[in-house]
Motif scaffolding. Structure first.
Motif, PDB file in Angstrom:
ATOM      1  N   UNK A  28      -1.896  -4.752   7.964  1.00 56.16           N
ATOM      2  CA  UNK A  28      -2.676  -5.932   7.551  1.00 56.16           C
ATOM      3  C   UNK A  28      -1.751  -7.031   7.005  1.00 56.16           C
ATOM      4  N   UNK A  29      -0.820  -6.650   6.141  1.00 58.51           N
ATOM      5  CA  UNK A  29       0.088  -7.638   5.537  1.00 58.51           C
ATOM      6  C   UNK A  29       0.991  -8.273   6.598  1.00 58.51           C
ATOM      7  N   UNK A 131      10.530 -12.690  -1.153  1.00 59.92           N
ATOM      8  CA  UNK A 131      10.035 -11.823  -2.228  1.00 59.92           C
ATOM      9  C   UNK A 131      10.468 -10.391  -1.950  1.00 59.92           C
ATOM     10  N   UNK A 132      10.863  -9.695  -3.029  1.00 60.15           N
ATOM     11  CA  UNK A 132      11.217  -8.281  -2.910  1.00 60.15           C
ATOM     12  C   UNK A 132      10.214  -7.470  -3.727  1.00 60.15           C
ATOM     13  N   UNK A 201       0.912   2.151  -4.851  1.00 61.14           N
ATOM     14  CA  UNK A 201      -0.382   2.512  -4.271  1.00 61.14           C
ATOM     15  C   UNK A 201      -0.733   1.423  -3.260  1.00 61.14           C
ATOM     16  N   UNK A 202      -1.381   1.785  -2.140  1.00 64.11           N
ATOM     17  CA  UNK A 202      -1.664   0.773  -1.115  1.00 64.11           C
ATOM     18  C   UNK A 202      -2.377  -0.463  -1.670  1.00 64.11           C
ATOM     19  N   UNK A 203      -3.407  -0.254  -2.504  1.00 63.93           N
ATOM     20  CA  UNK A 203      -4.170  -1.417  -2.989  1.00 63.93           C
ATOM     21  C   UNK A 203      -3.317  -2.289  -3.918  1.00 63.93           C
ATOM     22  N   UNK A 204      -2.314  -1.688  -4.575  1.00 62.27           N
ATOM     23  CA  UNK A 204      -1.453  -2.480  -5.459  1.00 62.27           C
ATOM     24  C   UNK A 204      -0.598  -3.474  -4.680  1.00 62.27           C
ATOM     25  N   UNK A 209       0.330  -9.256  -3.772  1.00 62.12           N
ATOM     26  CA  UNK A 209       0.411 -10.401  -2.862  1.00 62.12           C
ATOM     27  C   UNK A 209      -0.688 -11.428  -3.124  1.00 62.12           C
ATOM     28  N   UNK A 210      -1.781 -10.975  -3.751  1.00 58.97           N
ATOM     29  CA  UNK A 210      -2.837 -11.928  -4.135  1.00 58.97           C
ATOM     30  C   UNK A 210      -2.481 -12.655  -5.431  1.00 58.97           C
TER      31      UNK A 210
END
Ligand code: UTP
Length: 220
Positions: A28-29, A131-132, A201-204, A209-210
């Protein structure tokens, strides 16, 4: 945005579903960003290195074994993703070339003497990342090891120079366990790339990024 993500090897210690959750978020990203992912070796690397040491392998040989495991993990993630190159680059030039053809590139370690955190920062520097992201086993950078001292303070923000000082002073203590090693802290300072350290964690990854304030931001 050009992003480099360092994904700790612990991600690959769970079941296939956990790897799939990461793969989906990363696909997605990569639809809207140029994405490079560097994965670690985790428990499997540590187990194999321990066995090799017992058999008399020297530290450089052990590093090569560690690198081999990181590349196996990279293959697992790349094969689970839709947008990733299926070839695992062995150096930064190859990674950069692949990124011209694929939305995402996954790689493991490169050469002996350091961990994949340092590898991912060198890659970030090489490709001029905006960004890293360091997705790791703790939820940010603390003044001390939070597992040993419950009063350790979590930094929401820290400068690269402060980070180098913190890591250098704590690495003098035996068994100190800092989330970033000294070489990586030095590379953050040298490259001046904005870095965010957070719990992997995936959602993190999506939250970061938000622009949600989780983890620790390292910025001058
Ligand atoms: P990791 O980056 O997983 O090391 O690489 P680590 O410190 O065990 O990881 P975390 O942060 O605790 O999850 C595994 C091993 O592979 C070798 C090193 O021996 C490292 O300890 N390695 C990895 C290299 O020699 N060079 C590399 O570029 C990457």
């Amino acid at each position: 945005m050009r992003l480099v993500l360092s994904l700790g090897g612990s991600v690959f210690e769970g079941d296939a579903q956990r790897i799939r959750s990461f793969a989906e978020v990363l696909d997605q990203i990569s639809e809207n960003n140029e994405l490079f992912i560097v994965v670690g070796g985790g428990k499997l690397a540590r187990e194999i290195i321990k066995k090799a040491r017992e058999l008399g392998a020297n530290e450089t040989m052990c590093d090569y074994l560690g690198i081999a495991v990181t590349r196996i993990n990279a293959m697992l993630l790349a094969y689970a993703m839709k947008n990733s190159a299926k070839k695992i680059p062995e150096n930064f030039i190859e990674a950069f070339e692949l990124s011209k053809k694929y939305k995402a590139v996954v790689m493991g370690g490169t050469f002996p003497g350091h961990t994949t955190d340092a590898t991912s920062l060198l890659l970030a520097e090489f490709v001029n990342a905006d960004l890293f992201l360091n997705a790791t086993s703790v939820d940010g950078i603390y003044s001390e090891d939070p597992k040993k001292n419950p009063n350790a303070k979590k930094f929401n923000k820290i400068t690269p120079t402060e980070l180098v000082k913190l890591v250098a002073s704590s690495s003098m203590e035996a068994g100190a366990n800092v989330v970033i090693d000294l070489l990586s802290a030095k590379l953050i300072e040298r490259s001046k790339i904005k870095t965010i350290v957070f719990k992997g964690e995936p959602e993190n990854i999506l939250k970061v990024l938000r622009g949600e304030k989780i983890g620790t931001v390292v910025e001058p």
